[in-house]
Write an enzyme that holds these catalytic residues in place. Sequence first.
Site, short mmCIF file in Angstrom:
data_model
loop_
_atom_site.label_atom_id
_atom_site.label_comp_id
_atom_site.label_asym_id
_atom_site.label_seq_id
_atom_site.Cartn_x
_atom_site.Cartn_y
_atom_site.Cartn_z
N ASP A 178 64.18 74.80 -2.04
CA ASP A 178 63.84 73.39 -1.82
C ASP A 178 65.09 72.52 -1.72
O ASP A 178 66.22 73.01 -1.81
CB ASP A 178 62.90 72.94 -2.95
CG ASP A 178 61.86 71.93 -2.49
OD1 ASP A 178 62.11 71.22 -1.50
OD2 ASP A 178 60.80 71.84 -3.13
N ASP A 233 55.85 67.08 3.01
CA ASP A 233 54.77 67.87 2.41
C ASP A 233 53.42 67.58 3.04
O ASP A 233 53.09 66.43 3.35
CB ASP A 233 54.65 67.55 0.91
CG ASP A 233 55.81 68.11 0.12
OD1 ASP A 233 56.76 68.65 0.73
OD2 ASP A 233 55.77 68.00 -1.12
#
Length: 686
Positions: A178, A233
């Site tokens: 990430d 997201d």
Amino acid sequence: MIRAGATTLGDIVNRATATLAAIAVTAAATLIATAVTQTVAVAPAHALDDGQARTPPMGFNNWNTTGCAIDENLIIATADIFVSSGLAAAGYTYVNIDDCWAAPDRDPATGRLVPRPDTFPHGIKWLADYVHGKGLKLGIYTSAGTLTCARTMPGSLGHEEVDAQTFADWGVDYLKYDNCNNEGVPAIQRYTAMRDALRRTGRPIVYSICEWGQNKPWEWATEVGHLWRTTGDISDTWTSMVGLFKANAPLAPHAGPGHWNDPDMLEVGNGGMTDAEYRSHFSLWAMMAAPLLIGSDLRRATPRTLEILGNRDLIAVDQDRLGAQATVLSSVDGHWVLRKPLAGGDVAVALFNESDTAATIATTATAVGLPRRPAYRIRDLWRHETAHTAGTIAAKVPAHGTVAYRVSANGAWWRQPAQTVAGIDVPSGVTGVPGMITPPGEPSEVTATGTNHGRLAVRDARLRLNAPAGWAVEPVTAGRARVLRTDQSVTATWRVTPPAGTAPGELPLTATLHSEQPGFPRRTTSVTTDVRVPAAAPTGTVDLGDHPWTAMTNGYGPAERNTSNGGPKPGDGLPMVINGVPYAKGVGTHAPAQLVYFVGRRCTSLSLLVGIDDDRDDARRTGSSTFEIWADGVRVADSGLRTWADPALPLTADVTGARYVRLVQTIGGDTNSYDRGDWAEPRLVC
Ligand code: GLA
């Protein structure tokens, strides 16, 4: 991005991220330029062509269903269900752990990450052994930063070697890396460092880059990772899913075996979309050769969810060894045609209807790139039926639905029956409302069409309509044809009346085309549409906060009664507040929104107060909308542009004689960010 934010802000966060990303990309151009030089110096350019991820990774990741609440039991249960449900046999392999699995501190002696003893008491090595014992693979997560996104565990920036070696020692097969808390270190540098550390372990580990598309990874990450996120997201809403599809689709040239665009994990089964929308989500991801990472809790999966996720015809499209991502042929009025060339010469075609009304979407075999032939084999990838077509590739696609085909110029098309398709046209009825509304006791006309797309003629074609028990169905025009040649149709109309007293709800109407073809069994092709029976028209003075709407479309999860819209889930609104003034009653929407009320010519006026809700966050300072009241096809009140800074505005509308009253909230000319609208104290006089 922390999930707490993503859960409540969902697609808005995504939009904000996209905007920020655009700014960041410009601002980071210099950084990237520097970083490219650095990368070249650190590791000579060579493709990450290590034989892994030759097709898009398939598996599971817990984030979309549990957020931080992850433990080893979920991983064990998912591995078990992969095997017992047949999902493993269908290709799902990686069982992936997302954020929050490690303790806040590294082991002081070794510097290694430590699994949380409360949630992973047996450790990751034990879990990997368990998952491997099932013939599956284990994935793990960390961030190219000082902390991960949820900030509950350390990230790997500056610890790449020890962390990669730890993962390899544990038997991990997949790493999602990430982007949070990255200290401004250029992305290429951070992601390359982990690539090199992984490579030095000697263990094959699929490497998933998750920097949200901020530095255009499709331009540099082919040499760095096996897949890269292209977007912010996903959240479990139609708007979010379609937004990610639109961002990812143009990146088709950058995908291929060993290097995939990743528009984020699946939401299928999480409850925020209809089954038709989830089938579109799954179809589009398969067409885009996206990783198929299940994002719902399989312990609670319904048969329909398992049927969508287990669709082997579409999995074969996603996993096709040519590895081409679908390209968009057309998208007029939200009627999308996508084509994905497949190994061996077949072409997958998706007809995706983004619009709010059913539509015929059509293309041809030559338009999707197939050679000219007298006819083609055509397989419907949701009905799992094969037929032949003379060249037309078409379907009546329901609102938000997708019809997907695999079309082949090879093989003996004449061994397949002619493709017949059926479609239902519901009356336009209420302006702007998807689907058909049938008040009890009132007749509505329904028209069905049956078409033969085959090269060979079909005979004795007849259309039938099946309505729920007790409904009156009278033919208006007969639907029969002695013969239907290539691309000929037969049409029939019926008058349909639900009996007085029918309970409100959605009920199916099915049209079936029966036809004969010499040499084939009698063919039936059906299509079903849901019609909505509204609650009885109101009497007296009604507070719309307490009255059910007949139909609803909303820009962010469902609209709410007597609270603001809140987030993507039902019932997650807050008390309504417009410019500091609270309101106990009313409805909360999020642009673009429409609430439809069946009032059956019984009402005379509607008065209410409108405004942008104060919401829970300072970022609301972008919200702006217009609020409109419609009586059938006529706009009878319009607030003009209202922003987050405006006080509540009273509106009164004359709705005399209307069958339907509609509340319409527009996005106000900009994006729909924070466009939470309140319709406070709505009094409908009937
Ligand atoms: C970021 C990622 C998500 C998820 C969370 C975990 O938002 O993009 O996919 O991994 O972090 O905190």
